[in-house]
Write a protein that holds these residues in place. Sequence first.
Motif, mmCIF file in Angstrom:
data_model
loop_
_atom_site.group_PDB
_atom_site.id
_atom_site.type_symbol
_atom_site.label_atom_id
_atom_site.label_comp_id
_atom_site.label_asym_id
_atom_site.label_seq_id
_atom_site.Cartn_x
_atom_site.Cartn_y
_atom_site.Cartn_z
ATOM 1 N N SER A 70 0.826 -1.210 0.000
ATOM 2 C CA SER A 70 0.000 0.000 0.000
ATOM 3 C C SER A 70 0.858 1.257 0.000
ATOM 4 C CB SER A 70 -0.928 0.003 1.228
ATOM 5 O OG SER A 70 -0.181 -0.128 2.424
ATOM 6 N N ASP A 71 2.116 1.092 -0.308
ATOM 7 C CA ASP A 71 3.081 2.189 -0.397
ATOM 8 C C ASP A 71 3.390 2.408 -1.868
ATOM 9 O OD1 ASP A 71 5.213 3.919 -0.299
ATOM 10 O OD2 ASP A 71 6.387 2.749 1.131
ATOM 11 N N THR A 72 3.182 3.617 -2.342
ATOM 12 C CA THR A 72 3.322 3.885 -3.773
ATOM 13 C C THR A 72 4.661 4.524 -4.155
ATOM 14 O OG1 THR A 72 2.262 6.055 -3.540
ATOM 15 C CG2 THR A 72 0.824 4.170 -3.974
ATOM 16 N N ARG A 73 5.607 4.595 -3.232
ATOM 17 C CA ARG A 73 6.900 5.194 -3.561
ATOM 18 C C ARG A 73 7.643 4.337 -4.577
ATOM 19 N NH1 ARG A 73 9.720 5.673 2.090
ATOM 20 N NH2 ARG A 73 8.778 3.579 2.161
ATOM 21 N N ALA A 74 8.462 4.967 -5.391
ATOM 22 C CA ALA A 74 9.181 4.268 -6.454
ATOM 23 C C ALA A 74 10.063 3.159 -5.901
ATOM 24 C CB ALA A 74 10.024 5.266 -7.252
ATOM 25 N N GLU A 75 10.722 3.417 -4.758
ATOM 26 C CA GLU A 75 11.598 2.394 -4.182
ATOM 27 C C GLU A 75 10.805 1.172 -3.706
ATOM 28 O OE1 GLU A 75 11.550 5.859 -1.106
ATOM 29 O OE2 GLU A 75 11.381 5.583 -3.288
ATOM 30 N N THR A 76 9.561 1.407 -3.290
ATOM 31 C CA THR A 76 8.717 0.285 -2.874
ATOM 32 C C THR A 76 8.326 -0.555 -4.080
ATOM 33 O OG1 THR A 76 7.854 1.530 -0.998
ATOM 34 C CG2 THR A 76 6.568 -0.364 -1.733
ATOM 35 N N LEU A 77 7.968 0.096 -5.189
ATOM 36 C CA LEU A 77 7.601 -0.636 -6.390
ATOM 37 C C LEU A 77 8.775 -1.489 -6.878
ATOM 38 C CD1 LEU A 77 5.603 2.045 -8.417
ATOM 39 C CD2 LEU A 77 4.879 0.643 -6.475
ATOM 40 N N ALA A 78 9.975 -0.949 -6.823
ATOM 41 C CA ALA A 78 11.159 -1.706 -7.234
ATOM 42 C C ALA A 78 11.384 -2.901 -6.310
ATOM 43 C CB ALA A 78 12.382 -0.802 -7.251
ATOM 44 N N ALA A 79 11.217 -2.676 -5.004
ATOM 45 C CA ALA A 79 11.404 -3.764 -4.040
ATOM 46 C C ALA A 79 10.346 -4.854 -4.228
ATOM 47 C CB ALA A 79 11.344 -3.204 -2.616
ATOM 48 N N MET A 80 9.121 -4.460 -4.537
ATOM 49 C CA MET A 80 8.069 -5.443 -4.807
ATOM 50 C C MET A 80 8.454 -6.345 -5.967
ATOM 51 S SD MET A 80 4.574 -3.160 -4.528
ATOM 52 C CE MET A 80 3.534 -4.486 -5.186
ATOM 53 N N ALA A 81 8.908 -5.727 -7.049
ATOM 54 C CA ALA A 81 9.258 -6.496 -8.237
ATOM 55 C C ALA A 81 10.438 -7.432 -7.964
ATOM 56 C CB ALA A 81 9.590 -5.545 -9.385
ATOM 57 N N GLU A 82 11.438 -6.946 -7.272
ATOM 58 C CA GLU A 82 12.606 -7.785 -6.956
ATOM 59 C C GLU A 82 12.202 -8.958 -6.075
ATOM 60 O OE1 GLU A 82 15.257 -5.002 -5.213
ATOM 61 O OE2 GLU A 82 15.679 -3.955 -7.104
ATOM 62 N N ARG A 83 11.358 -8.698 -5.079
ATOM 63 C CA ARG A 83 10.906 -9.759 -4.190
ATOM 64 C C ARG A 83 10.076 -10.791 -4.946
ATOM 65 N NH1 ARG A 83 12.146 -12.765 0.050
ATOM 66 N NH2 ARG A 83 10.297 -13.517 1.176
ATOM 67 N N ALA A 84 9.220 -10.332 -5.828
ATOM 68 C CA ALA A 84 8.367 -11.245 -6.587
ATOM 69 C C ALA A 84 9.197 -12.136 -7.508
ATOM 70 C CB ALA A 84 7.345 -10.458 -7.390
ATOM 71 N N VAL A 85 10.201 -11.582 -8.165
ATOM 72 C CA VAL A 85 11.056 -12.374 -9.038
ATOM 73 C C VAL A 85 11.798 -13.430 -8.233
ATOM 74 C CG1 VAL A 85 13.112 -12.313 -10.513
ATOM 75 C CG2 VAL A 85 11.283 -10.624 -10.828
ATOM 76 N N PHE A 86 12.303 -13.046 -7.066
ATOM 77 C CA PHE A 86 12.991 -14.016 -6.199
ATOM 78 C C PHE A 86 12.046 -15.137 -5.782
ATOM 79 C CE2 PHE A 86 13.944 -15.505 -1.899
ATOM 80 C CZ PHE A 86 15.235 -15.984 -2.070
ATOM 81 N N MET A 87 10.827 -14.781 -5.376
ATOM 82 C CA MET A 87 9.848 -15.782 -4.955
ATOM 83 C C MET A 87 9.481 -16.718 -6.106
ATOM 84 S SD MET A 87 7.387 -13.248 -2.733
ATOM 85 C CE MET A 87 6.024 -14.417 -2.701
ATOM 86 N N ALA A 88 9.304 -16.156 -7.299
ATOM 87 C CA ALA A 88 8.909 -16.971 -8.435
ATOM 88 C C ALA A 88 9.990 -17.992 -8.789
ATOM 89 C CB ALA A 88 8.602 -16.084 -9.628
#
Length: 448
Positions: A70-88
């Motif tokens: 629920s955080d829309t900062r650019a660094e949060t979006l980048a962290a979301m994507a990195e975490r998702a790729v690692f999980m996948a």
Amino acid sequence: MTQSPEELCQALLTAARVAGADSADAIAIESGSVEIDIRAGALEKAERAESTDLGLRIFVGQRSAVVSASDTRAETLAAMAERAVFMAREAPEDPYTGLANPDQLAADWDLAALELADPASEPDPQALQADALAAEAAALAIEGVTQVQAAGAGYGRSRVHLAASNGFSGGYERTSRSTSCVAIAGTGTGMERDYDGDSRTFQSDLRSPEEIGRRAGERAIERLGARKPVTGTYPVLFDERIAASLIGHLLAAANGAAVARGSSWLKDDLGQQVLPEGLSVIEDPFRPRIAGSRPFDAEGLPTARRAIVENGTLTGWTLDLASARKLGMTPTGNAARGVSSGPSPVNWNLALTQGNASRDDLIRDMGTGLLVTSMIGSTINPNTGDYSRGAAGFWIEAGEIAYPVNECTIAGNLRDMLMRIIPANDARTYLSRVVPSLLIEGMTLAGN
């Protein structure tokens, strides 16, 4: 500067690509709501909520993962994507996962025709409080009503956008306006409660708070003096307020995810008769001002009007992309999802063919039996359709309501029950599920 849901989705897709995802989809939901509750003429609760929620689903080969924030900062979006790729990369392969092909996607739609959002301005909290107070006062004006457990009014508005790396991008706005009342009649161990409420897309369609409060009070009074009915086999009439639950069990068994798992009592019945001849269940996601309407599903596929049951015959399953692939079938545009989970198949607006008789006609014709107006708990075997639920309502004798009943159980098998339904003509056509009162002969009733 605040980003729109569409801009947030595109930013998430960019972050996913940079993080190494092969493909991805993103959903952004911006919402706000106001809820007012009244009790004993005083404000019980006043709550305002606003949020922006993000969900990102990424694919690495045939592996996938979902993350949300629920955080829309650019660094949060980048962290979301990195975490998702690692999980996948750590997830097991799924041969049925993946985005829609571009030629499957919804290409155009008419949002104006759906009227999903009321153009009127948001009601102020004082107006909501006045509605709640009016509903409470109307309930208390009914002789025998001793208190109002809760009276409330609310308003909500949301904007949702979905975008994917296959080229889909689309969104829409929704509003909702509601009023409700729960009344209590009697005292001590003889107290009974009942309710009424209404929720609409447009404020102008909402029933008056006075009507809602009055009906809640009348229903509570009607339940006073309830007793247990006699055990035996009797006709049971499911009141229109709860009859949609029976059709809901049919729809759950026709859900593609359940069928693909083999956990559906309908899994071998495609093309077979599941309702009496002449009865159909029609899904229509294009009804204006209805909560279940939408121009596309959560995978970007176009929604469509279709017959799930036609003239009594089961014609198809409810499918998202994954369940369709598992079953070797074509998806039906019925995927839904939240920000923290992947898509799953659900139904949109539904309507069961109505009958020619009124509810009073069915009561008269059933002779002796049970009119069910509320149910609690459930034991339903998804593999066999065996059905058992606690119920309350009114005992019918000689075709007339004799007295209220409670603390009883009704039981049967859904396959047999649905083949014997007799519909009334009293469905509320403004609901997302338009189902009239339903009479079923020969159900097992456990009471005294």
